[in-house]
Scaffold this motif. Structure first.
Motif, short mmCIF file in Angstrom:
data_model
loop_
_atom_site.label_atom_id
_atom_site.label_comp_id
_atom_site.label_asym_id
_atom_site.label_seq_id
_atom_site.Cartn_x
_atom_site.Cartn_y
_atom_site.Cartn_z
N ALA A 78 0.79 -1.24 0.00
CA ALA A 78 0.00 0.00 0.00
C ALA A 78 0.82 1.29 0.00
O ALA A 78 0.25 2.37 0.00
N HIS A 79 2.16 1.18 0.02
CA HIS A 79 3.00 2.38 -0.01
C HIS A 79 3.99 2.28 -1.18
O HIS A 79 5.19 2.09 -0.99
N PRO A 80 3.49 2.44 -2.40
CA PRO A 80 4.37 2.32 -3.58
C PRO A 80 5.43 3.40 -3.65
O PRO A 80 6.45 3.22 -4.33
N GLU A 81 5.24 4.52 -2.96
CA GLU A 81 6.26 5.57 -2.98
C GLU A 81 7.56 5.07 -2.36
O GLU A 81 8.65 5.59 -2.68
N ILE A 82 7.48 4.07 -1.48
CA ILE A 82 8.68 3.44 -0.93
C ILE A 82 9.12 2.28 -1.83
O ILE A 82 10.30 2.15 -2.16
N LEU A 83 8.17 1.46 -2.23
CA LEU A 83 8.48 0.27 -3.01
C LEU A 83 9.21 0.61 -4.30
O LEU A 83 10.16 -0.08 -4.70
N ARG A 84 8.81 1.68 -4.99
CA ARG A 84 9.38 2.01 -6.30
C ARG A 84 10.84 2.43 -6.24
O ARG A 84 11.53 2.46 -7.26
N THR A 85 11.34 2.76 -5.05
CA THR A 85 12.73 3.22 -4.92
C THR A 85 13.70 2.11 -4.55
O THR A 85 14.92 2.31 -4.64
N LEU A 86 13.18 0.95 -4.14
CA LEU A 86 14.03 -0.06 -3.51
C LEU A 86 15.17 -0.54 -4.40
O LEU A 86 16.33 -0.61 -3.97
N THR A 87 14.86 -0.89 -5.63
CA THR A 87 15.89 -1.48 -6.49
C THR A 87 16.84 -0.45 -7.08
O THR A 87 17.83 -0.82 -7.73
N SER A 88 16.57 0.83 -6.87
CA SER A 88 17.46 1.87 -7.39
C SER A 88 18.50 2.32 -6.38
O SER A 88 19.33 3.18 -6.66
N ILE A 89 18.49 1.76 -5.18
CA ILE A 89 19.46 2.10 -4.13
C ILE A 89 20.70 1.25 -4.31
O ILE A 89 20.63 0.01 -4.28
N ASP A 90 21.84 1.87 -4.49
CA ASP A 90 23.07 1.14 -4.82
C ASP A 90 23.70 0.46 -3.60
O ASP A 90 24.17 -0.67 -3.69
N ASP A 91 23.73 1.14 -2.47
CA ASP A 91 24.39 0.60 -1.29
C ASP A 91 23.54 -0.52 -0.68
O ASP A 91 22.36 -0.31 -0.36
N PRO A 92 24.08 -1.74 -0.50
CA PRO A 92 23.27 -2.86 0.00
C PRO A 92 22.74 -2.65 1.41
O PRO A 92 21.65 -3.12 1.74
N VAL A 93 23.50 -1.94 2.26
CA VAL A 93 23.03 -1.69 3.62
C VAL A 93 21.86 -0.71 3.60
O VAL A 93 20.83 -0.93 4.27
N LEU A 94 22.00 0.37 2.85
CA LEU A 94 20.90 1.33 2.76
C LEU A 94 19.69 0.71 2.07
O LEU A 94 18.54 1.05 2.38
N ARG A 95 19.95 -0.20 1.15
CA ARG A 95 18.84 -0.89 0.48
C ARG A 95 18.09 -1.76 1.49
O ARG A 95 16.85 -1.81 1.48
N PHE A 96 18.81 -2.40 2.38
CA PHE A 96 18.16 -3.22 3.41
C PHE A 96 17.37 -2.34 4.37
O PHE A 96 16.27 -2.72 4.80
N VAL A 97 17.91 -1.17 4.71
CA VAL A 97 17.18 -0.23 5.57
C VAL A 97 15.87 0.18 4.91
O VAL A 97 14.81 0.26 5.56
N ALA A 98 15.90 0.40 3.61
CA ALA A 98 14.70 0.80 2.88
C ALA A 98 13.67 -0.33 2.86
O ALA A 98 12.45 -0.08 2.95
N VAL A 99 14.13 -1.59 2.74
CA VAL A 99 13.21 -2.72 2.80
C VAL A 99 12.55 -2.79 4.17
O VAL A 99 11.35 -3.05 4.30
#
Length: 547
Positions: A78-99
């Protein structure tokens, strides 16, 4: 994985989610029952003992949420504004934080008070989609793959953003005295197509407090975990319940760690229905930062096809009379409509038992786990979508998704074959002391499961079904077990005749003697089994091992 409970706004201009009503404040998580409702609830509960399984208990409709569990699961997306950014984050740690942020963002979506979604019936399905601001879409398909125990399996993909989610929710309800617990077993696996990362996700349990005396209160409790085996990162999230003598409601806490070193990288705190904070433990500042503010968040509900386009077993059409009665607070009518559906399900189960039919999901397949299996490590999913969704472009992925089930308005599904119910394993006893021969639907279907979901029919007792060409019409196609190759014309007089295996199944033909297989004994041989691949049209032939 279910992230909360949806409560959304109704709009006559679009066919939004079933519960599209204005959401109450997130702090409104209490239910006050009147005297009559309390008597009904008390009568049910008085017959239970602590620890009793509530899955078979019929609950009064005034505590039901007016939508099916299959639809309720969509809160996770229900929050696509977060979902749409996930795969564009390069740093794996920051990507995990976003998940982690995405995971926590859905719990605030809940109706006021304590509400339980409608239990889906076996074979019930639900589909929907989201229109994103960047003109792309997300698609969702769900099916009730088991009734006892209940299992709700689902598939989601945003093709242009490279995000796929497979999940199965397996709730178990327990009576705990003055509380009822919904133990949310099962997992979800979020997959990023560009990095090949998988995120294994569990969820907290849900509790209804004060069901015997006091106000009914909704709580989330216990630990949930996020784990990415490809990076070694994991999160341990605790949903804290209020203690008898202290504490507060709706609090969370936890850590994000590197499992390789067991080093804590971030600390999480706050409230799942309010502000949530994150603290970088590797930074010198040690300052908390706002991770997500549920107080001012606005979820994006999915869109569904009009009711008149939905099948009789699709959630919104199936439960429509019940939902209308619940919304109108007509609990007598709601109970009657709900009972009609439950009685129908019981009759269907009884008929399958009488006919020796083994029910099988239409859109999902059993997970093929274990070492070397295509789903190794994902055994707890139990079921995955029964289709290949492996396109090399967003457009190809979209085409594959839309071929599984009707999602968009006016859509005609182009599936080569439907998958009917399966006959239960058939025991064929031989005579004169020979070993027993067994014709099993499981044995015959081995080829299908090994293809990772080709949506092909290999059942010997049913006819392959091509795509519908009109209202209830199908093109002619021969049974899979005919000796004639699929698509070849039948010989004169073949119409209406039963094949050998069909005669074996209904008892009109005996099994051949063990000495009659190809040795001039006069007995007829079992026919070969033929199967057509739905993509290559190649025909495979299977023979009895003794023939």
């Amino acid at each position: 994985m279910v992230l909360g409970h949806g409560h959304r706004k109704t709009s006559s201009a679009s066919n939004r989610s079933s519960v599209d009503e204005s959401r109450e404040p997130a702090t409104d998580d209490e239910t006050v029952v009147d005297a009559e409702q309390g008597n009904v609830l008390g009568h049910i509960i008085s017959q239970l003992r602590p620890g009793a399984d509530l899955s078979r208990v019929t609950l009064p409709t005034f505590i039901l949420e007016p939508r099916s569990m299959l639809e309720r699961i969509t809160n996770f997306m229900a929050h696509p504004e977060i979902l749409r950014t996930l795969t564009s984050i390069d740093d794996p740690v920051l990507r995990f934080v976003a998940v982690t942020k995405f995971y926590l963002s859905g719990w605030h979506i809940k109706p006021p008070g304590v509400k339980k979604p409608l239990n889906p019936i076996l074979g019930e399905t639900f589909t929907c989609w989201w229109d994103y601001p960047d003109k792309t879409r997300g698609y969702y398909i769900a099916e009730q793959t088991s009734h006892h125990p209940p299992k709700s399996s689902y598939f989601f993909m945003a093709p242009h953003h490279g995000v796929r989610i497979d999940g199965t929710l397996k709730p178990r309800s327990k009576f705990l005295g003055n509380s009822a617990a919904s133990l949310m077993e099962g997992i979800a696996v979020m997959r990023f197509l560009n990095t090949n990362e998988r995120y294994f996700i569990t969820q907290p349990n849900m509790y209804a407090r004060g069901i015997l005396f006091g106000k009914m209160k909704y709580e989330l409790g216990d630990h949930a975990f996020l784990r990415c085996p490809e990076t070694g990162l994991m999160a341990d999230l605790e949903f804290k319940t209020k203690g008898y003598f202290g504490g507060t409601y709706n609090a969370i806490g936890g850590f994000i760690k590197d499992s390789h070193t067991d080093k804590a990288l971030y600390e999480l705190s706050g409230f799942w229905n309010g502000e949530m904070f994150i603290k970088n433990l590797t930074a010198s500042t040690g300052k908390k930062e706002l991770l997500f503010d549920a107080t001012h968040a606005h979820e994006t509900p999915p869109t569904t096809r009009p009711l008149e386009e939905q099948g009789e077993r699709e959630s919104q059409r199936l439960w429509h009379p019940t939902v209308i009665a619940i919304k109108n607070k007509d609990h007598v009518a709601a109970t009657d409509e709900k009972s009609k559906i439950e009685d129908m399900q019981r009759e269907e189960a009884s008929k399958r038992t009488e006919d020796g039919v083994e029910w099988r999901p239409r859109l999902f397949r059993a997970v093929q786990g274990g070492p070397g299996g295509p789903d190794d490590g994902e055994e707890d999913l139990d079921f995955k979508i029964n289709a290949k969704v492996d396109g090399q472009s967003p457009e190809e992925l979209t085409k594959q998704i839309l071929s599984i089930a009707a999602i968009l308005p006016g859509q005609q599904v182009d599936r080569r074959f439907s998958i009917p119910e399966r006959k239960a394993p058939l025991q064929v006893s031989s005579v004169q002391g020979s070993t027993d021969a067994q014709v099993s639907s499981t044995q015959i279907e081995q080829g299908q499961n090994s293809t990772n979901g080709d949506l092909i029919d290999t059942d010997p007792g049913h006819v392959l079904r091509p795509p519908t060409t009109g209202a209830g019409q199908h093109n002619d196609i021969l049974p899979a077990i005919q000796n004639n190759p699929p698509g070849a014309p039948q010989t004169a007089g073949a119409a209406g005749k039963k094949t050998n295996l069909e005669k074996l199944a209904d008892g009109t033909q005996k099994a051949p003697l063990s000495g009659s297989r190809g040795h001039g004994g006069g007995g007829s041989e079992l026919p070969s089994l033929r199967r057509m691949d739905s993509e290559t049209n190649a025909v495979e032939e299977f023979h009895d091992a003794e023939s």
